[in-house]
Design an enzyme around this catalytic site. Structure first.
Site, PDB file in Angstrom:
ATOM      1  CG  ASP A 142      73.945 -63.646 -68.951  1.00 11.01           C
ATOM      2  OD1 ASP A 142      73.727 -62.491 -68.528  1.00 11.01           O
ATOM      3  OD2 ASP A 142      75.003 -63.991 -69.517  1.00 11.01           O
ATOM      4  CG  HIS A 143      68.663 -59.595 -65.758  1.00  9.25           C
ATOM      5  ND1 HIS A 143      67.759 -59.404 -66.781  1.00  9.25           N
ATOM      6  CD2 HIS A 143      68.094 -59.027 -64.661  1.00  9.25           C
ATOM      7  CE1 HIS A 143      66.706 -58.755 -66.330  1.00  9.25           C
ATOM      8  NE2 HIS A 143      66.876 -58.509 -65.042  1.00  9.25           N
ATOM      9  NE  ARG A 144      76.246 -60.969 -69.424  1.00 14.82           N
ATOM     10  CZ  ARG A 144      77.401 -61.577 -69.682  1.00 14.82           C
ATOM     11  NH1 ARG A 144      78.480 -60.867 -69.921  1.00 14.82           N
ATOM     12  NH2 ARG A 144      77.498 -62.886 -69.690  1.00 14.82           N
TER      13      ARG A 144
END
Ligand code: CAO
Length: 448
Positions: free
Chosen positions: A420-422
């Protein structure tokens, strides 16, 4: 109680307006002002209300008829105390009844002119810009509003349906009551992507409803329950978490030799020692080194919750669909314990005997397709976890040995890490798979 005719009232300068809805049937009880029928011109649509309360005895009109003022809608037995009678001798047709409409046609049947001055006339259908008190009744201005009758609008309002999002199946895209019902049904059954995705701005275009049998033979099967549930979750996760997939390959030549050397020992204990058990150990090691991977975002996305336990899930293929059993406290277990649990949980999954709690509490998931094939894939994160490791089929590959300056045949295991790039930056994504690669290529470190 008197039987009375109910006629189409003054609807302006229209002599042929479509009946698009009939809301009554014989036997219905109607109250004054209840909508009886809906008419539609090329500019607008309007409901015709009941001029008095009573019981519908006969309906003299049907959808598709073309009518004008004075057309007979129904015979209604007025209830006691109903408003002034509607029947009136022809001679008493008031001046209010326009001379232009002495007769009207329902289909091809001649109907008498209005027999009474109709009270509470829904006035002319007029474009919205007309400074006319009835303008508020104009429910459709092409290009501005959804194309729907007042009764459908009322129906949609009562159910909270946003008509701008309801596809209309009628002529010129007109929205019917059935369209609203179908839309609501679809909204209730489809995965809740909008809210999860952060708002209505991210709504998804509705899938067209196609009759595939027009192209060839088809067969329709119900989706198994597990597929419905996992499908909804996968869709939410795919839409919610911005995925990046990092690919790598681990040299597992030595590990595979070690695994094989342990197989007899494991078999004596009734355990099948699979590669997955070692992958779980390596994952715990990497999660310790990169704690952001062992975390979840709070529901509002404002905080990161770091976990101090190491529960690892594994995707398990069953005849009914995908499930993810979870092995708890993998950090406290050796590979044989892990392998035993893997076997037990996957057997349970295939026999549909998994308990809910055996699928809860995971920190990280491994999806192994190595037993089946493939070189790489992009697994979907099992949210609210923030990363998942996909493993494909290992194969012997030539690997350059800088020391001997030769290519060596090595058993390479493809890794596909989606994160999850967040929560996780690209650099950490690459570091995590590098860490896994190092762990898997050195059994001693792995088992330490
Ligand atoms: N490379 C080559 N061979 C592999 C391998 C790999 N990476 N992983 C497993 N194998 C071999 C095993 O050694 C075994 O061979 P033998 O029978 O000769 O010993 C064979 O493949 C079958 O392995 P397995 O399936 O019994 O064991 P596993 O631990 O690899 O997998 C499980 C267990 C439950 C993960 C698996 O059965 C399964 O369901 N996989 C599908 C997961 C899935 O659907 N993922 C997709 C999810 S979408 O994100």
């Amino acid at each position: 109680m008197a039987m009375k005719e109910v006629l189409v009232p003054d609807i302006g300068n229209f002599d042929s307006v479509d009946v698009i809805e009939v809301h009554i049937k014989p036997g219905d009880t109607v109250n004054q002002d209840d909508s009886l029928i809906t008419l539609e011109s090329d500019k607008a649509s309007m409901d015709i209300p009941a001029p008095f309360s009573g019981t519908v005895k006969e309906v003299k009109i049907k959808v598709g008829d073309k009518v004008a003022q004075g057309a007979l809608i129904a015979m209604v037995e007025a209830s006691d105390g109903a408003a002034a009678p509607v029947e009136a001798p022809k001679a008493e047709v008031p001046a209010a009844a326009p001379a232009a409409a002495p007769t009207a046609k329902v289909a091809n049947v001649e109907v008498p002119p209005p027999s009474r001055p109709v009270p509470e006339v829904p006035k002319p259908i007029a474009p919205q810009h007309t400074p006319n008190p009835v303008a508020a009744r104009v429910e459709f201005a092409p290009g501005k509003n959804p194309h729907a009758s007042p009764s459908v609008r009322k129906f949609a309002r009562e159910l909270g349906a946003d008509l701008t999002r309801v596809p209309g199946s009628g002529p010129k895209g007109r929205i019917s009551k059935e369209d609203v019902q179908a839309w609501i049904k679809n909204e209730l059954t489809k995965p809740r992507t909008e809210a999860a995705a952060g708002g209505p701005g991210l709504s998804v275009l509705a899938m067209p409803n196609i009759d595939f049998s027009q192209f060839g033979e088809t067969e329709t099967q119900a989706l198994p329950r597990i597929k419905k549930i996992s499908g909804a979750n996968l869709h939410r996760n795919w839409v919610t978490a911005p995925h990046v997939t990092q690919f790598d390959a681990a040299d597992i030549t030595d590990l595979e030799d070690f695994r094989k050397s342990m197989q007899d020992e494991a078999a004596k204990r009734g355990v099948k020692l699979t590669m997955l058990a070692f992958l779980m150990k390596a994952a715990v090691n990497a999660l310790r080194a990169y704690p952001n991977f062992n975390a979840s975002l709070s529901a509002d996305g404002g905080e990161l919750i770091l976990k101090k336990y190491f529960n690892i899930g594994f995707a398990c293929d069953t005849p009914d669909g995908l499930v993810v059993p979870v092995i708890r406290d993998v950090n406290q277990k050796d590979v044989l314990d892990i392998a035993r649990e893997l076997g037990e949980l996957s057997a349970k999954a295939r026999e549909r005997k998994l308990k809910i709690e055996e699928m809860q509490g995971g920190c990280f998931t491994i999806s192994s397709l190595g037993g089946i094939g493939g070189t790489a894939f992009t697994p979907i994160i099992n949210c609210p976890e923030v990363a998942i490791l996909g493993v494909s089929r290992s194969s012997i590959e030539p690997v350059w040995d800088a020391k001997s300056k030769t290519f060596e045949p090595r058993l390479m295991l493809p890794l596909s890490l989606s994160y999850d790039h967040r929560v996780i930056d690209g650099a950490d994504g690459a570091r995590f798979t590098s860490h896994m690669r190092v762990m898997l290529s050195d059994v001693r470190r792995l088992l330490l």
